[in-house]
Design an enzyme around this catalytic site. Structure first.
Site, PDB file in Angstrom:
ATOM      1  CB  ALA A 105      -0.781   0.047   1.335  1.00  0.00           C
ATOM      2  N   PRO A 106       0.416   2.171  -0.670  1.00  0.00           N
ATOM      3  CG  PRO A 106       0.470   4.590  -1.661  1.00  0.00           C
ATOM      4  CD  PRO A 106       1.373   3.677  -0.512  1.00  0.00           C
ATOM      5  N   GLY A 107       0.292   1.417  -3.387  1.00  0.00           N
ATOM      6  CA  GLY A 107       0.202   0.534  -4.724  1.00  0.00           C
ATOM      7  C   GLY A 107       1.232   1.153  -5.661  1.00  0.00           C
ATOM      8  CE  LYS A 152       9.012   1.177  -4.565  1.00  0.00           C
ATOM      9  NZ  LYS A 152       8.407   2.198  -3.910  1.00  0.00           N
ATOM     10  CD  GLU A 185      -0.209  -2.147   4.136  1.00  0.00           C
ATOM     11  OE1 GLU A 185       0.838  -2.069   3.186  1.00  0.00           O
ATOM     12  OE2 GLU A 185      -0.038  -1.715   5.280  1.00  0.00           O
ATOM     13  CG  ASP A 198       2.101 -10.472  10.372  1.00  0.00           C
ATOM     14  OD1 ASP A 198       2.012  -9.778  10.717  1.00  0.00           O
ATOM     15  OD2 ASP A 198       3.304 -10.921   9.841  1.00  0.00           O
ATOM     16  CB  CYS A 203      11.945   6.044   0.915  1.00  0.00           C
ATOM     17  SG  CYS A 203      10.843   5.675   2.133  1.00  0.00           S
TER      18      CYS A 203
HETATM   19  N1  SAM Z   1       5.175  -0.207  -1.896  1.00  0.00           N
HETATM   20  C1  SAM Z   1       4.427   0.767  -1.544  1.00  0.00           C
HETATM   21  C2  SAM Z   1       4.094   1.869  -2.842  1.00  0.00           C
HETATM   22  O1  SAM Z   1       5.449   1.799  -3.513  1.00  0.00           O
HETATM   23  O2  SAM Z   1       3.250   2.491  -2.786  1.00  0.00           O
HETATM   24  C3  SAM Z   1       4.872   1.678  -0.267  1.00  0.00           C
HETATM   25  C4  SAM Z   1       5.193   0.707   0.881  1.00  0.00           C
HETATM   26  S1  SAM Z   1       5.654   1.501   2.457  1.00  0.00           S
HETATM   27  C5  SAM Z   1       7.236   1.778   2.029  1.00  0.00           C
HETATM   28  C6  SAM Z   1       5.666   0.229   3.582  1.00  0.00           C
HETATM   29  C7  SAM Z   1       4.410  -0.483   3.832  1.00  0.00           C
HETATM   30  O3  SAM Z   1       4.636  -1.443   4.789  1.00  0.00           O
HETATM   31  C8  SAM Z   1       3.221   0.275   4.318  1.00  0.00           C
HETATM   32  O4  SAM Z   1       2.013   0.239   3.630  1.00  0.00           O
HETATM   33  C9  SAM Z   1       2.820  -0.167   5.703  1.00  0.00           C
HETATM   34  O5  SAM Z   1       1.926  -0.092   6.148  1.00  0.00           O
HETATM   35  C10 SAM Z   1       3.387  -1.566   5.785  1.00  0.00           C
HETATM   36  N2  SAM Z   1       3.969  -2.310   6.896  1.00  0.00           N
HETATM   37  C11 SAM Z   1       3.928  -1.637   8.226  1.00  0.00           C
HETATM   38  N3  SAM Z   1       4.433  -2.601   8.983  1.00  0.00           N
HETATM   39  C12 SAM Z   1       4.607  -3.642   8.516  1.00  0.00           C
HETATM   40  C13 SAM Z   1       4.915  -5.183   8.857  1.00  0.00           C
HETATM   41  N4  SAM Z   1       5.262  -5.265  10.026  1.00  0.00           N
HETATM   42  N5  SAM Z   1       5.179  -5.959   8.151  1.00  0.00           N
HETATM   43  C14 SAM Z   1       4.805  -5.745   6.618  1.00  0.00           C
HETATM   44  N6  SAM Z   1       4.548  -4.530   6.192  1.00  0.00           N
HETATM   45  C15 SAM Z   1       4.340  -3.505   6.825  1.00  0.00           C
END
Ligand code: SAM
Length: 448
Positions: free
Chosen positions: A108-110, A112, A130, A157, A227
């Protein structure tokens, strides 16, 4: 911009040496605006191309995207340019002509996920996952807008993927991180930053990698990105993985003019993006190949997918241009997916918490089909099957606000509203008015 955290500044001065001043100056400038075009939606945008992505374009100024009707139809995705480097990992480290099963575990939000869908062939499957439910809903919305039917959105998860041993050809971990690369664009990221948070993120990233690693095939590819700049969340996380597993780091070709720092540390190839050297935000990416043995799971599903009646199925076939379409029902909704991923979808339904799978085409009510919004956005909707009404921008915005439109369809029935030829959604045309079927929760609330 407010003051940088002292511990961050001390570390970055050591990392960047005499580039430190250029880095802080870049942080004072406005972040460039870039979009990624949806190759399936016939949209063009003028601007300088993002060098490492076929679909990326820099805009000379930031428009009010909310007031552009085709933005809501998935004609493009607003995404900062550095993260589009993911495309090089796919182009150089995978064979995009083959059928691939791809997992984007923190999707999320999508950003990639929609990019991956632009790269995969029709036979391939993307599982966009997500863990946070509310964010999974936003992810599903963006995937619907992109219009591809070869995606499944899940709300699991990362540890739930462990049991899918050897299923995926590619796993993307765009990890939750301390966000140091976002300080220019998002001052909130700076407020939340602390050395303790870096430590916490690093440990979480190790846990996520350990959870998803078993789900990767032998010779499968793990694409890891963040990032953030620090080594603990980047190179050291991957070194940690290599100490536990049999894994090989893959080198990607880059051009000098791109301004990307290629760092090789203990055999790990890392690609660093800094805002004083690239036209984009801070980013890190690395690609790892799994050498460990992994047995592919038997795809037998405990229960198959529910299918609609023959009559409904025949009608649904006229709604889609998908090659070898397969239909299944879930509650009262009929979904379409390509036959090439039918077995996988049934198997995954058994193991994961689904948010959506393929394209929701219609709700079945008393043997009648009521079109779903996702069908309007689908790239494989058979548009010839429906009345279409092209409207100018003003009326399109009225439609997206769920206000009364000026236009009126010629005939009664479900009608596709389009702007610049791109479908926005449905109306049900009655004798002298049209029922606006745009989803209430998506409606534009911005004035202007
Ligand atoms: N890939 C997304 C994009 O390009 O739009 C952005 C992802 S963002 C960097 C990281 C994501 O990891 C968030 O959506 C967050 O909710 C999720 N996240 C948070 N804790 C997490 C966990 N323990 N395991 C997996 N994902 C987690």
């Amino acid at each position: 911009m407010s003051l940088l955290p002292v511990a961050f500044e001390d570390r970055m001065k050591l990392t960047l040496g005499n580039e430190w001043n250029a880095f802080t100056q870049a942080l004072q400038t406005t972040a460039p605006t870039s979009i990624r075009i949806n190759p399936f939606k016939n949209h063009v945008a003028a601007g300088e191309q993002v060098p490492w992505s076929t679909f990326g374009v820099y805009l000379s100024e930031r428009p009010k995207f909310t007031l552009d009707p085709v933005f809501h139809a998935g004609a493009y995705y607003v995404q900062e340019a550095s993260s589009m480097f993911l495309e090089q990992a796919f182009r150089q480290a995978t064979d995009l002509t083959k059928k691939l099963r791809v997992l984007d575990v923190s999707a999320a939000p999508g950003g990639k996920s929609t990019h991956i869908l632009s790269l995969l062939n029709n036979e391939s499957l993307l599982v966009a996952n997500e863990v946070i439910r509310s964010r999974a809903t936003i992810l599903a919305e963006n995937i619907q807008k992109w219009g591809c039917s070869n995606a499944i959105v899940t709300n699991n998860d990362p540890e739930d993927f462990t049991r899918l041993g050897g299923f995926f050809d590619v796993v993307v971990v765009d990890a939750p991180c301390s966000g140091e690369g976002l300080f220019r664009k998002d001052p909130e990221a700076m407020k939340e930053w602390s050395p303790e948070n870096v430590d916490l993120c690093g440990k979480r990233q190790r846990r996520i990698l350990a959870d998803v690693w078993p789900a990767l095939k032998q010779d499968g590819i793990l694409i890891y990105s963040t990032c953030t700049y620090n080594r603990f969340e980047n190179e050291e996380t991957l070194q940690w993985l290599r100490e536990q597993q049999d894994a090989e780091s893959i080198e990607l070709k880059t051009e000098t003019g791109w301004g990307i720092d290629h760092v090789v540390e203990n055999g790990i190839h890392g690609y660093h993006f800094y805002p004083h050297k690239v036209k984009g935000e801070g980013f890190f990416l690395s690609v790892i190949r799994k050498k460990d043995e992994a047995q592919e799971p038997n795809l037998k599903a405990r229960k198959g997918l529910n299918t609609p009646s023959k009559k409904i199925e025949e009608e649904l076939k006229t709604w889609t241009t998908l090659n070898d379409p397969k239909f299944f029902t879930w509650n009262e909704t009929a979904f379409a997916i390509s036959g090439s991923i039918y077995k996988e979808t049934a198997f995954l339904l058994d193991h994961l918490k689904f948010v959506q799978a393929g394209t929701a085409l219609a709700t079945i009510k008393h043997d009648k089909l009521i079109p779903e919004h996702a069908a309007a956005l689908a790239i494989h909707l058979n548009r010839d099957n429906f009345q279409q009404l092209e409207v100018p921008e003003d009326d399109a915005l009225k439609y997206l606000r769920k206000e009364a439109m000026l236009a009126q369809a010629d005939k009664k029935g479900y009608t596709l509203i389009t702007n610049r030829g791109i479908p926005l959604g449905w109306v049900n045309a009655l004798d002298s008015r049209m029922n606006n079927l745009y989803p209430k929760e998506w409606r534009i609330r911005m004035a202007g």
